[in-house]
Design a protein around this motif. Structure first.
Motif, PDB file in Angstrom:
ATOM      1  N   GLN A  67       0.828  -1.203   0.000  1.00 20.30           N
ATOM      2  CA  GLN A  67       0.000   0.000   0.000  1.00 20.30           C
ATOM      3  C   GLN A  67       0.864   1.256   0.000  1.00 20.30           C
ATOM      4  O   GLN A  67       0.641   2.186  -0.786  1.00 20.30           O
ATOM      5  CB  GLN A  67      -0.921  -0.008   1.218  1.00 20.30           C
ATOM      6  N   GLY A  68       1.844   1.305   0.878  1.00 16.89           N
ATOM      7  CA  GLY A  68       2.704   2.483   0.947  1.00 16.89           C
ATOM      8  C   GLY A  68       3.515   2.684  -0.321  1.00 16.89           C
ATOM      9  O   GLY A  68       3.668   3.822  -0.800  1.00 16.89           O
ATOM     10  N   SER A  69       4.031   1.605  -0.904  1.00 16.71           N
ATOM     11  CA  SER A  69       4.848   1.720  -2.114  1.00 16.71           C
ATOM     12  C   SER A  69       4.015   2.186  -3.300  1.00 16.71           C
ATOM     13  O   SER A  69       4.433   3.072  -4.060  1.00 16.71           O
ATOM     14  CB  SER A  69       5.509   0.375  -2.418  1.00 16.71           C
ATOM     15  N   VAL A  70       2.837   1.591  -3.476  1.00 20.81           N
ATOM     16  CA  VAL A  70       1.975   1.989  -4.588  1.00 20.81           C
ATOM     17  C   VAL A  70       1.503   3.425  -4.414  1.00 20.81           C
ATOM     18  O   VAL A  70       1.403   4.182  -5.390  1.00 20.81           O
ATOM     19  CB  VAL A  70       0.786   1.019  -4.708  1.00 20.81           C
ATOM     20  N   LEU A  71       1.227   3.806  -3.185  1.00 17.88           N
ATOM     21  CA  LEU A  71       0.812   5.185  -2.930  1.00 17.88           C
ATOM     22  C   LEU A  71       1.926   6.156  -3.316  1.00 17.88           C
ATOM     23  O   LEU A  71       1.672   7.220  -3.900  1.00 17.88           O
ATOM     24  CB  LEU A  71       0.448   5.351  -1.455  1.00 17.88           C
ATOM     25  N   ALA A  72       3.172   5.809  -3.013  1.00 16.20           N
ATOM     26  CA  ALA A  72       4.294   6.670  -3.389  1.00 16.20           C
ATOM     27  C   ALA A  72       4.442   6.755  -4.901  1.00 16.20           C
ATOM     28  O   ALA A  72       4.667   7.840  -5.464  1.00 16.20           O
ATOM     29  CB  ALA A  72       5.583   6.138  -2.761  1.00 16.20           C
ATOM     30  N   LEU A  73       4.297   5.632  -5.597  1.00 15.56           N
ATOM     31  CA  LEU A  73       4.387   5.639  -7.059  1.00 15.56           C
ATOM     32  C   LEU A  73       3.239   6.429  -7.682  1.00 15.56           C
ATOM     33  O   LEU A  73       3.422   7.163  -8.657  1.00 15.56           O
ATOM     34  CB  LEU A  73       4.392   4.201  -7.580  1.00 15.56           C
ATOM     35  N   LEU A  74       2.041   6.273  -7.124  1.00 13.29           N
ATOM     36  CA  LEU A  74       0.893   7.038  -7.619  1.00 13.29           C
ATOM     37  C   LEU A  74       1.103   8.528  -7.402  1.00 13.29           C
ATOM     38  O   LEU A  74       0.807   9.351  -8.279  1.00 13.29           O
ATOM     39  CB  LEU A  74      -0.379   6.567  -6.916  1.00 13.29           C
ATOM     40  N   ALA A  75       1.629   8.902  -6.239  1.00 15.28           N
ATOM     41  CA  ALA A  75       1.890  10.314  -5.971  1.00 15.28           C
ATOM     42  C   ALA A  75       2.927  10.871  -6.936  1.00 15.28           C
ATOM     43  O   ALA A  75       2.797  12.012  -7.406  1.00 15.28           O
ATOM     44  CB  ALA A  75       2.371  10.488  -4.529  1.00 15.28           C
ATOM     45  N   LEU A  76       3.947  10.077  -7.269  1.00 18.31           N
ATOM     46  CA  LEU A  76       4.941  10.519  -8.251  1.00 18.31           C
ATOM     47  C   LEU A  76       4.282  10.831  -9.589  1.00 18.31           C
ATOM     48  O   LEU A  76       4.563  11.860 -10.218  1.00 18.31           O
ATOM     49  CB  LEU A  76       5.999   9.434  -8.438  1.00 18.31           C
ATOM     50  N   GLY A  77       3.406   9.924 -10.044  1.00 19.59           N
ATOM     51  CA  GLY A  77       2.741  10.144 -11.324  1.00 19.59           C
ATOM     52  C   GLY A  77       1.845  11.365 -11.314  1.00 19.59           C
ATOM     53  O   GLY A  77       1.853  12.165 -12.256  1.00 19.59           O
ATOM     54  N   LEU A  78       1.060  11.535 -10.246  1.00 17.45           N
ATOM     55  CA  LEU A  78       0.137  12.671 -10.180  1.00 17.45           C
ATOM     56  C   LEU A  78       0.885  13.996 -10.055  1.00 17.45           C
ATOM     57  O   LEU A  78       0.520  14.990 -10.695  1.00 17.45           O
ATOM     58  CB  LEU A  78      -0.813  12.491  -8.995  1.00 17.45           C
ATOM     59  N   VAL A  79       1.948  14.013  -9.248  1.00 18.15           N
ATOM     60  CA  VAL A  79       2.727  15.248  -9.090  1.00 18.15           C
ATOM     61  C   VAL A  79       3.400  15.606 -10.409  1.00 18.15           C
ATOM     62  O   VAL A  79       3.454  16.784 -10.808  1.00 18.15           O
ATOM     63  CB  VAL A  79       3.756  15.091  -7.962  1.00 18.15           C
ATOM     64  N   THR A  80       3.893  14.606 -11.122  1.00 12.21           N
ATOM     65  CA  THR A  80       4.526  14.862 -12.419  1.00 12.21           C
ATOM     66  C   THR A  80       3.537  15.451 -13.405  1.00 12.21           C
ATOM     67  O   THR A  80       3.845  16.418 -14.126  1.00 12.21           O
ATOM     68  CB  THR A  80       5.126  13.567 -12.979  1.00 12.21           C
ATOM     69  N   GLY A  81       2.328  14.876 -13.453  1.00 15.36           N
ATOM     70  CA  GLY A  81       1.310  15.418 -14.350  1.00 15.36           C
ATOM     71  C   GLY A  81       0.916  16.839 -13.990  1.00 15.36           C
ATOM     72  O   GLY A  81       0.741  17.686 -14.867  1.00 15.36           O
ATOM     73  N   ALA A  82       0.783  17.115 -12.687  1.00 20.82           N
ATOM     74  CA  ALA A  82       0.430  18.472 -12.256  1.00 20.82           C
ATOM     75  C   ALA A  82       1.534  19.465 -12.594  1.00 20.82           C
ATOM     76  O   ALA A  82       1.266  20.592 -13.037  1.00 20.82           O
ATOM     77  CB  ALA A  82       0.139  18.474 -10.759  1.00 20.82           C
ATOM     78  N   LEU A  83       2.784  19.059 -12.401  1.00 21.94           N
ATOM     79  CA  LEU A  83       3.900  19.946 -12.741  1.00 21.94           C
ATOM     80  C   LEU A  83       3.949  20.215 -14.243  1.00 21.94           C
ATOM     81  O   LEU A  83       4.254  21.340 -14.670  1.00 21.94           O
ATOM     82  CB  LEU A  83       5.218  19.328 -12.270  1.00 21.94           C
ATOM     83  N   ALA A  84       3.665  19.184 -15.049  1.00 21.61           N
ATOM     84  CA  ALA A  84       3.652  19.386 -16.500  1.00 21.61           C
ATOM     85  C   ALA A  84       2.585  20.399 -16.897  1.00 21.61           C
ATOM     86  O   ALA A  84       2.825  21.282 -17.738  1.00 21.61           O
ATOM     87  CB  ALA A  84       3.418  18.053 -17.205  1.00 21.61           C
ATOM     88  N   ALA A  85       1.396  20.296 -16.287  1.00 18.37           N
ATOM     89  CA  ALA A  85       0.341  21.262 -16.598  1.00 18.37           C
ATOM     90  C   ALA A  85       0.730  22.674 -16.163  1.00 18.37           C
ATOM     91  O   ALA A  85       0.463  23.657 -16.872  1.00 18.37           O
ATOM     92  CB  ALA A  85      -0.964  20.827 -15.916  1.00 18.37           C
ATOM     93  N   LEU A  86       1.373  22.785 -14.992  1.00 13.00           N
ATOM     94  CA  LEU A  86       1.787  24.099 -14.503  1.00 13.00           C
ATOM     95  C   LEU A  86       2.855  24.709 -15.414  1.00 13.00           C
ATOM     96  O   LEU A  86       2.793  25.907 -15.748  1.00 13.00           O
ATOM     97  CB  LEU A  86       2.317  23.966 -13.075  1.00 13.00           C
ATOM     98  N   VAL A  87       3.833  23.896 -15.817  1.00  9.93           N
ATOM     99  CA  VAL A  87       4.889  24.404 -16.701  1.00  9.93           C
ATOM    100  C   VAL A  87       4.298  24.846 -18.032  1.00  9.93           C
ATOM    101  O   VAL A  87       4.689  25.888 -18.587  1.00  9.93           O
ATOM    102  CB  VAL A  87       5.960  23.315 -16.904  1.00  9.93           C
TER     103      VAL A  87
END
Length: 588
Positions: free
Chosen positions: A273-293
C-alpha cells in the motif's frame, strides 16, 4: 460544464484508486491473518484461535470500512502502518526506496535529455529532417528488454560495469541507460518531428530576412515547439515510474518499484500500500507539474486558447520493412508451433542451438523455439483481446468527452506495471489479471481520437442537412457518426496492438502475468535470466522476438502515417460522396 464533468470524474477516479489501495487486504481474496501468521511463524498451525488472535492484533476483525477509515486516518498523520512480514514501520522503508528511485530517475532524465538534444540538434542546424529510425526504435523498445540486453552485453560478456546492487555511481550507469534511452528517443522524436513545420512558418522567414542570428531563431523555434508538447513530456516522466519497476528488478536496485514488486509477491500488503501510494503520488505530481509548466510557458494570453503546432511532416516507411519483420516473426512462430513446448529432456538442459533444437534449450531441456512459437498465442492473442476492449471503451467514451478527460488523467498517471501490481495483489498473478491491468489504462488515446472525430463529424455540412430534413438522431448516429468514427479508431487500435503486447510481456517478465509453465514471451525472458551466462541464446530468442515486435510497431505506424498523409484517392472520395448521398436520400 465539460470542465466540471472532467473535474468530477477525475476526483471520483482518484478516490476509487485510493480506496482500492486501502482495501487491498480485503480485495486480495486471501485471509490476511493467514498471510501474517505464515510470515511470523511458518511452522505454526493455522488454527482458528491463532488466526483470530492475528485478526485482533491487526484490527482486521472490524471489517473493511473500518480498516479503510483507519488507513486513511493514518495517512493524514503520516503513518503508513507496520509491515506484516518484518514488523517494522512502513514509512522509513518507503522513503528509503523512494530516495533511490528518485536518484535513478534523475540520472535517467539526464540521459534522456542528452539523447534528445543529440537527436534535435541536426534538425536545428539543417532546418529540416526528423529524428529518424533510431529515435523511433529507441522509443519503442521497452525498458525491461533494454535492461536485459545491457545486462547481458555490458555486464556479463564485456564486464565493463556492475550488474546488480546500488553501491556507487558506476552501479547507476546501466539502469539509467535502460530507463533513459527509450525516454530520450521519445522526447527527441516529438521535438524533432515538430520542428521542421515550425521552421517553415512565415515568422522564421521574416527573421532570417531581417538578419536575426541562427541561434536566436533556433531558441525561438524551441520556445514555440515546447509548450504544446509539455503534456507528452509529463507522460514520459510518468512512464519512468513504471519502467523503473522492471529496471530495478533486473539490476537489483533497492528502489520503490522493487519494494512494491517484492511486497506484492510476499503479500506484505501494508508495505505494498505504501509503495503503490508513493508511485501514484509521483505520477500525479509529475502530471500536475507538467500542466503548470505548460501554463507558465504559454503565458496568460494563450492559457485558455492553447497553442497548436502545425502538423508534423509525415514519416514515410517502405511497405517492405513491416512486411519483412512480420515474415521473420511468422516464420519463427509457425516453425515453433509444429514442436512441443512442454516436452522436458533433462539430458539436454541448456543445449546450444542445433538442427534438433534450432534455438537451443532452456534450464529444463525444453525447446526454446517451440516455447517461442506457442508463446505468440499467449502474448499476441491476449493483446488482441485487450486491444478490442480498449477499442470499445474508446468509442463509448469518445461520445462523453467530459467524462473521458477526467478519467484519462488518472489512467495516464498509472503505468501498466503499477496497475498490474494492484491487480495481482487483488486477484493473484495471471494472464487475465495482466490483461485487465493493461486494458484499464490503454483506452485514453483511442478515446481522445474518437472524441476529436465525433466533434468533426457532428460539425460537418451533410449532418446539418440531415438534421434540417428531419432525420432522427438515432439514424444520424448509427448511419453517419458511428461509421465515420469507428473505422479510423479501429485502425488506430490495430497500430497499438504491438505496444499492448509489449506491455503484457513486461508484466509477464515481472511475474505478474502468465505463470509457469506457460510459454509467454516476457516469462521466457525472465526464466532465462537465472542462467544467462551459461546459455545466452535462451534469453536472446524472446529478446529478439520482442525487438522485432517493437520494430513492427514502429515501421507499421510510420507506413500507416505515410499512407494517411497522401490523402484519400479519387476512388475513395467518390465512394464516400456516394455513401453520403445515399444516406441523405434515405434520410429524406
Amino acid at each position: 460544464m465539460r470542465r466540471f464533468a472532467a473535474g468530477a470524474t477525475r476526483a471520483v477516479c482518484l478516490l476509487a484508486v485510493l480506496a482500492a489501495v486501502g482495501l487491498l487486504p480485503w480485495l486480495s481474496g486471501r485471509d490476511p491473518a493467514l498471510t501474517v501468521l505464515r510470515a511470523r511463524s511458518a511452522e505454526q498451525e493455522p488454527t482458528e484461535e491463532a488466526l483470530s488472535a492475528v485478526r485482533r492484533d491487526l484490527g482486521l476483525d472490524a471489517g473493511p470500512l473500518s480498516l479503510l477509515g483507519d488507513w486513511a486516518a493514518g495517512l493524514v498523520r503520516g503513518d503508513l502502518g507496520t509491515s506484516w512480514v518484518s514488523g517494522t514501520e512502513i514509512l522509513p522503508s518507503v522513503l528509503s526506496g523512494l530516495q533511490v528511485s528518485l536518484g535513478l530517475m534523475a540520472a535517467a532524465l539526464t540521459v534522456a535529455v542528452l539523447l534528445a538534444v543529440a537527436l534535435v540538434a541536426p534538425v536545428l542546424v539543417r532546418g529540416r529532417g526528423s529524428a529518424g529510425a533510431f529515435a523511433a526504435m529507441a522509443a519503442a523498445v521497452p525498458e525491461f528488454l533494454l535492461a536485459t540486453v545491457a545486462l547481458l552485453v555490458c555486464g556479463v560478456w564485456l564486464g565493463w560495469l556492475p550488474t546488480s546492487g546500488w553501491q556507487g555511481p558506476e552501479y547507476m550507469v546501466l539502469p539509467a541507460l535502460a530507463l533513459g534511452v527509450p525516454a530520450g528517443g521519445l522526447l527527441g522524436r516529438l521535438v524533432a518531428d515538430a520542428l521542421p513545420a515550425v521552421l517553415d512558418e512565415r515568422w522564421v522567414e521574416l527573421w532570417r530576412g531581417a538578419g536575426v542570428s541562427r541561434t536566436r531563431i533556433a531558441a525561438a523555434a524551441l520556445r514555440r515547439v515546447v509548450p504544446p508538447l509539455v503534456p507528452q513530456f509529463g507522460m514520459v516522466a510518468v512512464g519512468l515510474t513504471g519502467g523503473a519497476v522492471a529496471v530495478e528488478a533486473v539490476f537489483a536496485v533497492p528502489g520503490i518499484g522493487r519494494t512494491a514488486l517484492g511486497a506484492a509477491k510476499s503479500q506484505d500488503l501494508p508495505l505494498l500500500q505504501g509503495s503503490v501510494l508513493a508511485l501514484l503520488a509521483l505520477g500525479l505530481v509529475t502530471g500536475a507539474l507538467a500542466a503548470l509548466v505548460r501554463r507558465r510557458l504559454l503565458g496568460p494570453a494563450l492559457r485558455d486558447a492553447g497553442l497548436a503546432l502545425p502538423p508534423p511532416r509525415p514519416v514515410r516507411a517502405h511497405p517492405a520493412i513491416p512486411v519483412a519483420l512480420a515474415a521473420v516473426l511468422l516464420t519463427a512462430i509457425g516453425w515453433g508451433l509444429l514442436r512441443d513446448p512442454y516436452a522436458v529432456d533433462t539430458t539436454a538442459r541448456l543445449a546450444s542451438p542445433s538442427w534438433a533444437n534450432p534455438l537451443g534449450t532452456d534450464g529444463l531441456g525444453r525447446d526454446v523455439l517451440a516455447r517461442l512459437g506457442h508463446g505468440a498465442a499467449a502474448t499476441v492473442g491476449t493483446a488482441a483481446a485487450v486491444c478490442l476492449l480498449s477499442l470499445l471503451a474508446g468509442l463509448a467514451l469518445g461520445f462523453l468527452p467530459g467524462v473521458a478527460a477526467g478519467a484519462a488523467d488518472i489512467a495516464n498517471a498509472l503505468p501498466p506495471v503499477i496497475v498490474g501490481i494492484l491487480v495481482a495483489a487483488a486477484a493473484g498473478p495471471g494472464t487475465g489479471g495482466a490483461a485487465l491491468a493493461v486494458a484499464l489504462i490503454s483506452w485514453p488515446p483511442l478515446a481522445a481520437h474518437a472524441a476529436a472525430l465525433v466533434q468533426e463529424v457532428r460539425a460537418s455540412a451533410f449532418l446539418t442537412a440531415q438534421r434540417a430534413i428531419g432525420a432522427p438522431p438515432p439514424w444520424i448516429l448509427t448511419r453517419h457518426v458511428l461509421p465515420s468514427v469507428a473505422a479510423p479508431v479501429a485502425r488506430h487500435a490495430l497500430l497499438r496492438l504491438p505496444g499492448i503486447a509489449l506491455a503484457l510481456a513486461s508484466l509477464g517478465f515481472l511475474g505478474l502475468g502468465a505463470q509457469p509453465p506457460a510459454p509467454e514471451w516476457g516469462l521466457l525472458l525472465d526464466e532465462s535470466r537465472a542462467y544467462i551466462e551459461r546459455a545466452p541464446w535462451a534469453a536472446l530468442a524472446p529478446a529478439v522476438a520482442l525487438a522485432l515486435l517493437a520494430g513492427l510497431a514502429v515501421s507499421g505506424a510510420a507506413y500507416a502515417q505515410g499512407r494517411a498523409a497522401k490523402g484519400p484517392t479519387g476512388r475513395t472520395v467518390r465512394k464516400e460522396t456516394a455513401r453520403v448521398a445515399r444516406g441523405a436520400a434515405v434520410g429524406a
